[in-house]
Design a protein around this motif. Structure first.
Motif, PDB file in Angstrom:
ATOM      1  N   MET A   1       3.356 -20.805 -52.327  1.00  0.00           N
ATOM      2  CA  MET A   1       3.210 -22.112 -51.673  1.00  0.00           C
ATOM      3  C   MET A   1       2.058 -22.058 -50.676  1.00  0.00           C
ATOM      4  O   MET A   1       1.950 -21.104 -49.908  1.00  0.00           O
ATOM      5  N   PHE A   2       1.219 -23.063 -50.722  1.00  0.00           N
ATOM      6  CA  PHE A   2       0.047 -23.048 -49.843  1.00  0.00           C
ATOM      7  C   PHE A   2       0.294 -23.794 -48.532  1.00  0.00           C
ATOM      8  O   PHE A   2       1.063 -24.759 -48.485  1.00  0.00           O
ATOM      9  N   LEU A   3      -0.389 -23.338 -47.499  1.00  0.00           N
ATOM     10  CA  LEU A   3      -0.430 -24.035 -46.221  1.00  0.00           C
ATOM     11  C   LEU A   3      -0.931 -25.465 -46.448  1.00  0.00           C
ATOM     12  O   LEU A   3      -1.964 -25.660 -47.098  1.00  0.00           O
ATOM     13  N   PRO A   4      -0.237 -26.502 -45.921  1.00  0.00           N
ATOM     14  CA  PRO A   4      -0.733 -27.877 -46.114  1.00  0.00           C
ATOM     15  C   PRO A   4      -2.114 -28.041 -45.466  1.00  0.00           C
ATOM     16  O   PRO A   4      -2.344 -27.555 -44.362  1.00  0.00           O
ATOM     17  N   VAL A   5      -3.009 -28.722 -46.170  1.00  0.00           N
ATOM     18  CA  VAL A   5      -4.379 -28.913 -45.670  1.00  0.00           C
ATOM     19  C   VAL A   5      -4.356 -29.621 -44.316  1.00  0.00           C
ATOM     20  O   VAL A   5      -5.136 -29.309 -43.414  1.00  0.00           O
ATOM     21  N   SER A   6      -3.400 -30.564 -44.138  1.00  0.00           N
ATOM     22  CA  SER A   6      -3.350 -31.326 -42.882  1.00  0.00           C
ATOM     23  C   SER A   6      -3.115 -30.411 -41.677  1.00  0.00           C
ATOM     24  O   SER A   6      -3.707 -30.597 -40.614  1.00  0.00           O
ATOM     25  N   LEU A   7      -2.269 -29.377 -41.868  1.00  0.00           N
ATOM     26  CA  LEU A   7      -1.975 -28.460 -40.761  1.00  0.00           C
ATOM     27  C   LEU A   7      -3.187 -27.579 -40.463  1.00  0.00           C
ATOM     28  O   LEU A   7      -3.514 -27.299 -39.301  1.00  0.00           O
ATOM     29  N   PHE A   8      -3.887 -27.168 -41.530  1.00  0.00           N
ATOM     30  CA  PHE A   8      -5.103 -26.372 -41.343  1.00  0.00           C
ATOM     31  C   PHE A   8      -6.160 -27.198 -40.601  1.00  0.00           C
ATOM     32  O   PHE A   8      -6.803 -26.716 -39.659  1.00  0.00           O
ATOM     33  N   LEU A   9      -6.310 -28.478 -40.979  1.00  0.00           N
ATOM     34  CA  LEU A   9      -7.280 -29.355 -40.303  1.00  0.00           C
ATOM     35  C   LEU A   9      -6.886 -29.564 -38.839  1.00  0.00           C
ATOM     36  O   LEU A   9      -7.739 -29.650 -37.959  1.00  0.00           O
ATOM     37  N   LYS A  10      -5.567 -29.621 -38.570  1.00  0.00           N
ATOM     38  CA  LYS A  10      -5.098 -29.758 -37.189  1.00  0.00           C
ATOM     39  C   LYS A  10      -5.541 -28.543 -36.366  1.00  0.00           C
ATOM     40  O   LYS A  10      -6.017 -28.679 -35.236  1.00  0.00           O
ATOM     41  N   SER A  11      -5.402 -27.357 -36.951  1.00  0.00           N
ATOM     42  CA  SER A  11      -5.804 -26.133 -36.243  1.00  0.00           C
ATOM     43  C   SER A  11      -7.305 -26.127 -35.970  1.00  0.00           C
ATOM     44  O   SER A  11      -7.754 -25.846 -34.853  1.00  0.00           O
ATOM     45  N   VAL A  12      -8.113 -26.494 -36.976  1.00  0.00           N
ATOM     46  CA  VAL A  12      -9.573 -26.502 -36.794  1.00  0.00           C
ATOM     47  C   VAL A  12      -9.974 -27.566 -35.771  1.00  0.00           C
ATOM     48  O   VAL A  12     -10.790 -27.310 -34.876  1.00  0.00           O
ATOM     49  N   SER A  13      -9.363 -28.759 -35.842  1.00  0.00           N
ATOM     50  CA  SER A  13      -9.814 -29.833 -34.950  1.00  0.00           C
ATOM     51  C   SER A  13      -9.345 -29.616 -33.518  1.00  0.00           C
ATOM     52  O   SER A  13     -10.072 -29.932 -32.569  1.00  0.00           O
ATOM     53  N   LEU A  14      -8.144 -29.021 -33.323  1.00  0.00           N
ATOM     54  CA  LEU A  14      -7.712 -28.694 -31.953  1.00  0.00           C
ATOM     55  C   LEU A  14      -8.626 -27.621 -31.354  1.00  0.00           C
ATOM     56  O   LEU A  14      -8.945 -27.652 -30.168  1.00  0.00           O
ATOM     57  N   GLY A  15      -9.057 -26.675 -32.188  1.00  0.00           N
ATOM     58  CA  GLY A  15      -9.991 -25.655 -31.720  1.00  0.00           C
ATOM     59  C   GLY A  15     -11.318 -26.279 -31.313  1.00  0.00           C
ATOM     60  O   GLY A  15     -11.868 -25.978 -30.243  1.00  0.00           O
ATOM     61  N   PHE A  16     -11.822 -27.186 -32.141  1.00  0.00           N
ATOM     62  CA  PHE A  16     -13.082 -27.864 -31.852  1.00  0.00           C
ATOM     63  C   PHE A  16     -12.958 -28.684 -30.557  1.00  0.00           C
ATOM     64  O   PHE A  16     -13.837 -28.657 -29.691  1.00  0.00           O
ATOM     65  N   LEU A  17     -11.818 -29.388 -30.423  1.00  0.00           N
ATOM     66  CA  LEU A  17     -11.572 -30.198 -29.219  1.00  0.00           C
ATOM     67  C   LEU A  17     -11.556 -29.318 -27.963  1.00  0.00           C
ATOM     68  O   LEU A  17     -12.087 -29.713 -26.909  1.00  0.00           O
ATOM     69  N   SER A  18     -10.966 -28.123 -28.072  1.00  0.00           N
ATOM     70  CA  SER A  18     -10.939 -27.203 -26.931  1.00  0.00           C
ATOM     71  C   SER A  18     -12.348 -26.831 -26.496  1.00  0.00           C
ATOM     72  O   SER A  18     -12.655 -26.798 -25.295  1.00  0.00           O
ATOM     73  N   VAL A  19     -13.230 -26.539 -27.472  1.00  0.00           N
ATOM     74  CA  VAL A  19     -14.607 -26.162 -27.152  1.00  0.00           C
ATOM     75  C   VAL A  19     -15.334 -27.342 -26.491  1.00  0.00           C
ATOM     76  O   VAL A  19     -16.035 -27.174 -25.481  1.00  0.00           O
ATOM     77  N   VAL A  20     -15.128 -28.550 -27.027  1.00  0.00           N
ATOM     78  CA  VAL A  20     -15.758 -29.743 -26.435  1.00  0.00           C
ATOM     79  C   VAL A  20     -15.280 -29.935 -24.991  1.00  0.00           C
ATOM     80  O   VAL A  20     -16.074 -30.149 -24.071  1.00  0.00           O
ATOM     81  N   PHE A  21     -13.967 -29.812 -24.784  1.00  0.00           N
ATOM     82  CA  PHE A  21     -13.394 -29.998 -23.437  1.00  0.00           C
ATOM     83  C   PHE A  21     -13.986 -28.993 -22.444  1.00  0.00           C
ATOM     84  O   PHE A  21     -14.365 -29.353 -21.339  1.00  0.00           O
ATOM     85  N   VAL A  22     -14.047 -27.729 -22.841  1.00  0.00           N
ATOM     86  CA  VAL A  22     -14.481 -26.706 -21.876  1.00  0.00           C
ATOM     87  C   VAL A  22     -15.978 -26.863 -21.581  1.00  0.00           C
ATOM     88  O   VAL A  22     -16.429 -26.652 -20.448  1.00  0.00           O
ATOM     89  N   CYS A  23     -16.759 -27.306 -22.572  1.00  0.00           N
ATOM     90  CA  CYS A  23     -18.188 -27.584 -22.336  1.00  0.00           C
ATOM     91  C   CYS A  23     -18.345 -28.762 -21.379  1.00  0.00           C
ATOM     92  O   CYS A  23     -19.184 -28.730 -20.464  1.00  0.00           O
ATOM     93  N   LEU A  24     -17.543 -29.818 -21.581  1.00  0.00           N
ATOM     94  CA  LEU A  24     -17.646 -30.995 -20.706  1.00  0.00           C
ATOM     95  C   LEU A  24     -17.241 -30.654 -19.269  1.00  0.00           C
ATOM     96  O   LEU A  24     -17.869 -31.106 -18.311  1.00  0.00           O
ATOM     97  N   TRP A  25     -16.199 -29.826 -19.133  1.00  0.00           N
ATOM     98  CA  TRP A  25     -15.769 -29.427 -17.782  1.00  0.00           C
ATOM     99  C   TRP A  25     -16.924 -28.743 -17.036  1.00  0.00           C
ATOM    100  O   TRP A  25     -17.299 -29.138 -15.927  1.00  0.00           O
ATOM    101  N   SER A  26     -17.498 -27.708 -17.687  1.00  0.00           N
ATOM    102  CA  SER A  26     -18.607 -26.979 -17.056  1.00  0.00           C
ATOM    103  C   SER A  26     -19.830 -27.877 -16.882  1.00  0.00           C
ATOM    104  O   SER A  26     -20.532 -27.798 -15.873  1.00  0.00           O
ATOM    105  N   GLY A  27     -20.071 -28.727 -17.882  1.00  0.00           N
ATOM    106  CA  GLY A  27     -21.281 -29.551 -17.860  1.00  0.00           C
ATOM    107  C   GLY A  27     -21.220 -30.689 -16.846  1.00  0.00           C
ATOM    108  O   GLY A  27     -22.165 -30.920 -16.090  1.00  0.00           O
ATOM    109  N   ILE A  28     -20.096 -31.403 -16.818  1.00  0.00           N
ATOM    110  CA  ILE A  28     -20.010 -32.602 -15.968  1.00  0.00           C
ATOM    111  C   ILE A  28     -19.623 -32.254 -14.530  1.00  0.00           C
ATOM    112  O   ILE A  28     -20.260 -32.704 -13.579  1.00  0.00           O
TER     113      ILE A  28
END
Lengths: 221, 221
Positions: B1-28
């Motif tokens: 049984m494979f990992l649902p694509v939606s859950l994998f996309l959730k992991s990738v997008s939460l990771g991306f969001l974390s990087v955006v947030f930490v850049c904005l914190w330092s930047g702004i």
């Protein structure tokens, strides 16, 4: 295959050591305990939270792997008892912090530590009271994260405080800082031992396989 | 049984969001980036550590569950590439903090955050360089714990700092505090999604079963 007794004893003794450490920190460096809205009331907060949501909770979730020849029912009663005790102590621990804030005009729930902590307690209350499954491991990892940020926050606020009563700031690593940092390391090792026990499926007891996937209170088997 | 694509996309997008947030914190709020020993060099520290040891590391360890029809060898190369990139970025992130301390006569490695962080990086280096098995999940949980205490510590030191440049202390929850606390919550949700993916044995790929128990570099299959 049963969990080795030595590993179970390691989990229990690291938990016990954590409680001793946090009591000594509050007792020796923070002036002891009281329930009067002062700093001495706040001192109950780390003791009660570490005891309830890390040590009792951690041992409650490894209980189903413990190499004792208990019946499934005895395991459940002991597991529920540990969790209930953890719930009561964690509520008292929250009261200690909120009463202290209230008496000293300190705002509630502003730091990241308080946000992760209140989320952990909220999930735990829902888990116990409505018997919903919120993932014991989730709550345990959140408790660990909250403990470490809480110890760090307490040392920064106290040792670097503006009242000038402390000769040495956190960065000079006075004995209190060394001791409380060590408490944090002991908590992490305890947490990793508990999680490593849980991760070994071969140590699940026969017939107990999906125990952790089933709400405690609505299980009618 | 494979990992649902939606859950994998959730992991990738939460990771991306974390990087955006930490850049904005330092930047702004922290004034942006430089490599000159100033506070602006320190700003690279949260960005590089969150990107390397939480986001890249987290996605590297779920890679073996990803529902792509890659060969085992392609998975290994991609996994190794992500971990190598994480190692390089984490070393740069450490340099940013140490250079800043050195240039401003701030002691190194005194807080509990620094203790858990340096232990995490040390275990990770040993894992990559000597190909010893130190448990990727252990390192990932330690990275999460260290990130949360680090964000909390930075806000306490900066907003409550003695230089008086900040109108509002941490306890008044200015916009920066709200934003950085939210970064912490996003990191925890990302971490829990990654750990929940790993905990489902049914999502392991056929023939990849004991992949995580085998050192990457000395595996000669």
């Amino acid at each position: 295959m049963f969990l080795p007794v030595s590993l179970f004893l390691k989990s229990v003794s690291l938990g016990f050591l954590s409680v001793v450490f946090v009591c000594l920190w509050s007792g020796i460096w923070r002036g002891g305990f009281a329930w009067d809205g002062s700093f001495l009331q706040f001192n109950w907060h780390p003791v009660l939270m570490v005891t309830s949501l890390v040590v009792l909770y951690g041992n409650a979730i490894v209980l189903y792997r413990v190499p004792l020849h208990w019946s499934r029912w005895s395991c459940k009663v002991c597991h529920a008892g540990l969790l209930f005790l953890a719930l009561v102590l964690s509520m008292l621990g929250l009261c200690a912090a909120f009463d202290f804030h209230h008496a000293n005009n300190i705002p509630h729930l502003y730091s990241l530590h308080s946000w992760t902590g209140i989320s952990t307690v909220a999930l735990f209350s829902l888990q116990v009271e409505i018997a919903l499954w919120f993932g014991g491991v989730t709550i345990f990892i959140m408790s660990l994260i909250t403990s470490i940020s809480g110890i760090n926050e307490k040392l920064l606020l106290t040792l670097n405080g503006r009242n000038g009563s402390h000769a040495q700031p956190y960065s000079a690593l006075p004995a209190e800082a060394l001791f409380a940092n060590s408490l944090g390391i002991v908590l992490i090792i305890f947490g990793l031992v508990v999680l490593s026990i849980l991760s070994r499926h071969k140590w699940k007891k026969p017939g107990f396989d999906d125990e952790t996937d089933r709400p405690l209170l609505i299980d009618t088997r």
